[in-house]
Design a protein around this motif. Structure first.
Motif, short mmCIF file in Angstrom:
data_model
loop_
_atom_site.label_atom_id
_atom_site.label_comp_id
_atom_site.label_asym_id
_atom_site.label_seq_id
_atom_site.Cartn_x
_atom_site.Cartn_y
_atom_site.Cartn_z
N ALA A 42 -23.89 11.20 -7.23
CA ALA A 42 -24.87 10.44 -6.44
C ALA A 42 -24.32 10.02 -5.08
CB ALA A 42 -25.30 9.20 -7.22
N GLY A 43 -22.98 9.98 -4.96
CA GLY A 43 -22.38 9.58 -3.68
C GLY A 43 -21.60 8.28 -3.77
N LYS A 44 -21.29 7.84 -4.98
CA LYS A 44 -20.59 6.55 -5.16
C LYS A 44 -19.17 6.61 -4.59
CE LYS A 44 -21.12 6.74 -9.67
NZ LYS A 44 -21.73 8.10 -9.74
N THR A 45 -18.43 7.64 -5.00
CA THR A 45 -17.05 7.77 -4.51
C THR A 45 -17.04 7.96 -3.00
OG1 THR A 45 -16.32 8.70 -6.61
CG2 THR A 45 -14.94 9.18 -4.70
N THR A 46 -17.99 8.73 -2.50
CA THR A 46 -18.05 8.97 -1.05
C THR A 46 -18.28 7.65 -0.31
OG1 THR A 46 -18.95 11.16 -1.53
CG2 THR A 46 -19.19 10.36 0.73
N THR A 47 -19.06 6.75 -0.89
CA THR A 47 -19.28 5.44 -0.27
C THR A 47 -17.96 4.66 -0.21
OG1 THR A 47 -21.54 5.42 -1.15
CG2 THR A 47 -20.66 3.31 -0.39
N LEU A 48 -17.22 4.66 -1.33
CA LEU A 48 -15.94 3.95 -1.34
C LEU A 48 -14.96 4.56 -0.33
CD1 LEU A 48 -15.16 3.21 -5.11
CD2 LEU A 48 -16.35 1.80 -3.44
N ARG A 49 -14.92 5.90 -0.30
CA ARG A 49 -14.00 6.57 0.63
C ARG A 49 -14.36 6.25 2.08
NH1 ARG A 49 -11.25 11.12 -1.87
NH2 ARG A 49 -11.33 12.28 0.07
N SER A 50 -15.63 6.04 2.34
CA SER A 50 -16.07 5.68 3.70
C SER A 50 -15.63 4.25 4.04
CB SER A 50 -17.59 5.77 3.82
OG SER A 50 -18.03 7.07 3.51
N LEU A 55 -12.69 8.69 4.88
CA LEU A 55 -13.77 9.46 5.50
C LEU A 55 -14.40 8.55 6.56
CD1 LEU A 55 -14.98 12.17 4.37
CD2 LEU A 55 -16.71 10.79 3.25
N THR A 56 -14.71 9.11 7.73
CA THR A 56 -15.35 8.27 8.75
C THR A 56 -16.84 8.58 8.79
OG1 THR A 56 -13.32 8.29 10.03
CG2 THR A 56 -15.30 7.59 11.19
N GLN A 83 -8.21 -3.02 -1.08
CA GLN A 83 -7.43 -2.18 -2.00
C GLN A 83 -8.38 -1.28 -2.79
OE1 GLN A 83 -4.18 -2.10 -1.95
NE2 GLN A 83 -3.79 -3.94 -0.75
N TYR A 84 -8.04 -0.01 -2.83
CA TYR A 84 -8.90 1.00 -3.46
C TYR A 84 -8.19 1.59 -4.68
CZ TYR A 84 -11.21 5.66 -3.66
OH TYR A 84 -11.86 6.80 -4.05
N VAL A 85 -8.83 1.53 -5.82
CA VAL A 85 -8.28 2.14 -7.03
C VAL A 85 -9.14 3.36 -7.34
CG1 VAL A 85 -7.75 1.83 -9.47
CG2 VAL A 85 -7.48 -0.10 -7.89
N PRO A 86 -8.65 4.57 -7.02
CA PRO A 86 -9.49 5.76 -7.20
C PRO A 86 -9.72 6.12 -8.66
CG PRO A 86 -7.35 6.34 -6.25
CD PRO A 86 -7.34 4.86 -6.45
N GLU A 87 -10.65 7.03 -8.82
CA GLU A 87 -11.11 7.41 -10.15
C GLU A 87 -10.01 8.09 -10.98
OE1 GLU A 87 -14.45 9.91 -9.45
OE2 GLU A 87 -15.15 9.83 -11.52
N LEU A 157 -10.57 -7.63 -1.03
CA LEU A 157 -11.65 -6.83 -1.60
C LEU A 157 -11.03 -5.71 -2.43
CD1 LEU A 157 -14.69 -6.00 -1.77
CD2 LEU A 157 -14.30 -4.62 0.28
N LEU A 158 -11.42 -5.66 -3.70
CA LEU A 158 -10.91 -4.62 -4.59
C LEU A 158 -12.03 -3.63 -4.88
CD1 LEU A 158 -8.50 -3.74 -6.42
CD2 LEU A 158 -9.46 -5.21 -8.20
N LEU A 159 -11.77 -2.36 -4.58
CA LEU A 159 -12.76 -1.31 -4.82
C LEU A 159 -12.31 -0.52 -6.04
CD1 LEU A 159 -13.05 0.05 -1.14
CD2 LEU A 159 -14.41 -1.75 -2.20
N LEU A 160 -13.10 -0.58 -7.10
CA LEU A 160 -12.72 0.09 -8.35
C LEU A 160 -13.67 1.26 -8.60
CD1 LEU A 160 -12.21 -3.04 -10.66
CD2 LEU A 160 -10.44 -1.65 -9.56
N ASP A 161 -13.09 2.47 -8.70
CA ASP A 161 -13.93 3.65 -8.92
C ASP A 161 -13.90 4.05 -10.39
OD1 ASP A 161 -15.51 5.86 -8.65
OD2 ASP A 161 -14.34 6.79 -7.05
#
Ligand code: ATP
Length: 244
Positions: A42-50, A55-56, A83-87, A157-161
């Motif tokens: 759906a684009g969830k990871t792409t949103t976090l990466r942005s 990703l710009t 902080q980003y915790v990838p999938e 801010l913690l981003l959890l994928d």
């Protein structure tokens, strides 16, 4: 008074010629747990990466603590406390728990960052396993490890994928408890999930995206009653037990 921490305002994002996000918006107040849910792709990871700056976005803006971070790199957003915790968990299988955490220490420090001993106080299970290799950990322990590693850096801010992906229901509950504890300590969290039950059990508000676009925004109570959204965009049927 609520204070807006993050605002994603009408972003478009693409991988080369493949346009993925179109006009995606969301906002998070300081202290909230907000979920971004949607089906596979759906684009969830792409949103976090942005947000993180891997990703710009080609259009729209991302604002953090009132400042435009749209064009910042991932190094720069980490330094600001995102902080980003990838999938894919990124546990080093041949390194011990201790060494895995020390890899995180390289980017550690900053206001509110935890020290190694504070991490072990927070996650006693990791202290017990500190000499075990990453490969010897269960899926739940690996998830605990990558979240702990993120907290060694300043975390506003913690981003959890998809932290619950591939975990047994009992372990999903453990991960949810960890998220609740971190939230209680004042960290703002954006949780990406395909597991809508898990998202509803921990987040205050939810954004649903489909095919790279916003399709719904609501509180847990509202989403629980939004049958059409649940069925159409999240694949959750009427008889499904939404409690966890
Ligand atoms: P998932 O649960 O599968 O992670 P998602 O909602 O996080 O789903 P994304 O990973 O953001 O979805 O992917 C959105 C779309 O972008 C998908 O169609 C995917 O195939 C595509 N995509 C993802 N990464 C790339 C890439 N590096 N290059 C090209 N297309 C990509």
């Amino acid at each position: 008074m609520s204070e807006e921490l993050l605002r994603v305002d009408g972003i478009d994002a693409a991988y080369g010629q493949s346009k993925i996000l179109q006009d995606v918006s969301l906002s998070i107040d300081r202290g909230e747990v907000v979920s971004l849910v949607g089906r596979n792709g759906a684009g969830k990871t792409t949103t976090l990466r942005s947000i993180v700056g891997i990703l710009t976005p080609s259009a729209g803006t991302i604002t953090f603590e009132g400042e435009d971070i749209t064009a910042l790199s991932d190094y720069e957003t980490v330094a600001r406390g995102i902080q980003y915790v990838p999938e894919d968990r990124q546990v080093f299988p041949d390194l011990t728990v201790d060494e895995n955490l020390r890899m995180g220490e390289l980017k550690s420090g900053g206001a509110g960052a935890l020290s190694m001993s504070e991490v072990f106080d927070r996650f006693p299970r990791l202290r017990e396993r500190r000499s075990n290799s990453g490969a010897q950990l269960s899926g739940g322990e690996q998830q605990m490890l990558v979240i702990a590693r993120a907290l060694l850096g300043q975390t506003d801010l913690l981003l959890l994928d998809e932290p619950t992906e591939g975990l047994a229901p009992q372990i999903v509950e453990d991960v949810i408890e960890i998220i609740e504890t971190i939230s209680d300590e004042g960290v703002t969290i954006l949780l990406v999930e395909q597991n809508v039950q898990a998202a509803m059990s921990v987040a205050d508000r939810h954004y649903v995206i489909n095919k790279g676009q916003n399709v719904y925004e609501g509180t847990t109570e509202e989403l629980r009653n939004a049958d059409e959204i649940l069925e159409q965009h999240l694949g959750v049927g009427g008889e499904m037990d939404l409690s966890i």
